[in-house]
Design a protein around this motif. Structure first.
Motif, PDB file in Angstrom:
ATOM      1  N   ALA A 155       0.826  -1.203   0.000  1.00  0.00           N
ATOM      2  CA  ALA A 155       0.000   0.000   0.000  1.00  0.00           C
ATOM      3  C   ALA A 155       0.868   1.263   0.000  1.00  0.00           C
ATOM      4  O   ALA A 155       0.616   2.210  -0.757  1.00  0.00           O
ATOM      5  CB  ALA A 155      -0.928   0.002   1.210  1.00  0.00           C
ATOM      6  N   VAL A 156       1.904   1.273   0.826  1.00  0.00           N
ATOM      7  CA  VAL A 156       2.773   2.452   0.898  1.00  0.00           C
ATOM      8  C   VAL A 156       3.546   2.635  -0.406  1.00  0.00           C
ATOM      9  O   VAL A 156       3.707   3.752  -0.904  1.00  0.00           O
ATOM     10  CB  VAL A 156       3.742   2.333   2.098  1.00  0.00           C
ATOM     11  N   VAL A 157       4.034   1.535  -0.974  1.00  0.00           N
ATOM     12  CA  VAL A 157       4.792   1.620  -2.224  1.00  0.00           C
ATOM     13  C   VAL A 157       3.926   2.174  -3.346  1.00  0.00           C
ATOM     14  O   VAL A 157       4.344   3.063  -4.101  1.00  0.00           O
ATOM     15  CB  VAL A 157       5.358   0.236  -2.601  1.00  0.00           C
ATOM     16  N   VAL A 158       2.711   1.660  -3.481  1.00  0.00           N
ATOM     17  CA  VAL A 158       1.822   2.116  -4.558  1.00  0.00           C
ATOM     18  C   VAL A 158       1.438   3.577  -4.357  1.00  0.00           C
ATOM     19  O   VAL A 158       1.433   4.372  -5.308  1.00  0.00           O
ATOM     20  CB  VAL A 158       0.568   1.221  -4.623  1.00  0.00           C
ATOM     21  N   ALA A 159       1.114   3.957  -3.124  1.00  0.00           N
ATOM     22  CA  ALA A 159       0.781   5.355  -2.848  1.00  0.00           C
ATOM     23  C   ALA A 159       1.977   6.258  -3.147  1.00  0.00           C
ATOM     24  O   ALA A 159       1.820   7.353  -3.723  1.00  0.00           O
ATOM     25  CB  ALA A 159       0.355   5.508  -1.383  1.00  0.00           C
TER      26      ALA A 159
END
Length: 221
Positions: A59-63
């Motif tokens: 989630a953090v990587v995609v955001a």
């Protein structure tokens, strides 16, 4: 189903949070606020994904990819981009230092058994073989339709360095005997990767590409 929920849910959450942050960045022209928005996005998405039992790292990587590309290009001024880059570079350096400090401290309490040391030594060629198979399975067929650089498979295999992320994932496992074994294997692979592969990758490139090849090497965690 669990995999689809964790990964798919993380993607949806990250895109939703990224779009909201992007819209906020477009409406603000103050680099202090915009830097804090990127920090809030990273921390908020991770905490929310963890609470919802989704994959917080994904989630953090995609955001980050969404805001770091589209947001950086269309929602930030040049001054803001400079400050955002400087801030996250500093955070990256600080966290890398903390991570490798924890790695060193973990070595002091890690129980090293003879069998585990032998397993660690065997893990190195196994990981390199797996890397070679995964690279060859992709680069090999592509070589039939596109031009590939000489020695691409060897360079990509030897240049696949392991570092802080591998150790961090092993350290995140719950405490038990299996965790200690996995940590031992991971340390062996990471140390070999950094000290041997990292220091000889330039030589491998020159050997596979020819004596006149220009080598540009970089090291990351």
């Amino acid at each position: 189903m669990l995999l689809l929920k964790e990964v798919g849910g993380a993607l949806v959450l990250a895109l939703a949070a990224g779009i909201v942050t992007y819209q906020m960045l477009k409406r603000v022209d103050n680099y202090q606020v915009e830097v804090l928005l990127t920090l809030a996005l990273a921390m908020g998405v991770y905490a929310l994904a963890d609470a919802l039992h989704l994959s917080a790292p994904i989630a953090v990587v995609v955001a980050g990819l969404f805001v770091g590309n589209r947001g950086r290009a269309f929602a930030m001024s040049e001054k803001t981009r400079e400050h955002v880059d400087t801030f996250w570079e500093l955070v990256d350096e600080i966290l890398n230092v903390v991570l490798f400090l924890l790695i060193g401290l973990e070595l002091l309490v890690l129980p090293l058994k003879r069998e585990w040391l032998m397993a660690g030594a065997l893990a190195i060629p196994i990981v390199l073989s797996a890397r070679w198979l995964s690279v060859a399975a992709i680069v090999g067929p592509l070589g039939r339709v596109t031009t590939q650089a000489k020695g691409a498979i060897a360079v990509l295999t030897w240049g696949g360095l392991r570092g802080g992320i591998s150790v961090a994932m092993a350290l995140s496992l719950p405490a038990n005997d299996s965790r200690s074994l996995i940590l031992t294997l991971t340390y062996f692979v990471v140390v070999f990767s950094i000290l041997v592969q990292g220091m000889t990758v330039g030589r491998v490139i020159r050997m596979t590409s020819g004596p006149t090849a220009t080598v540009k090497s970089s090291h990351g965690s």
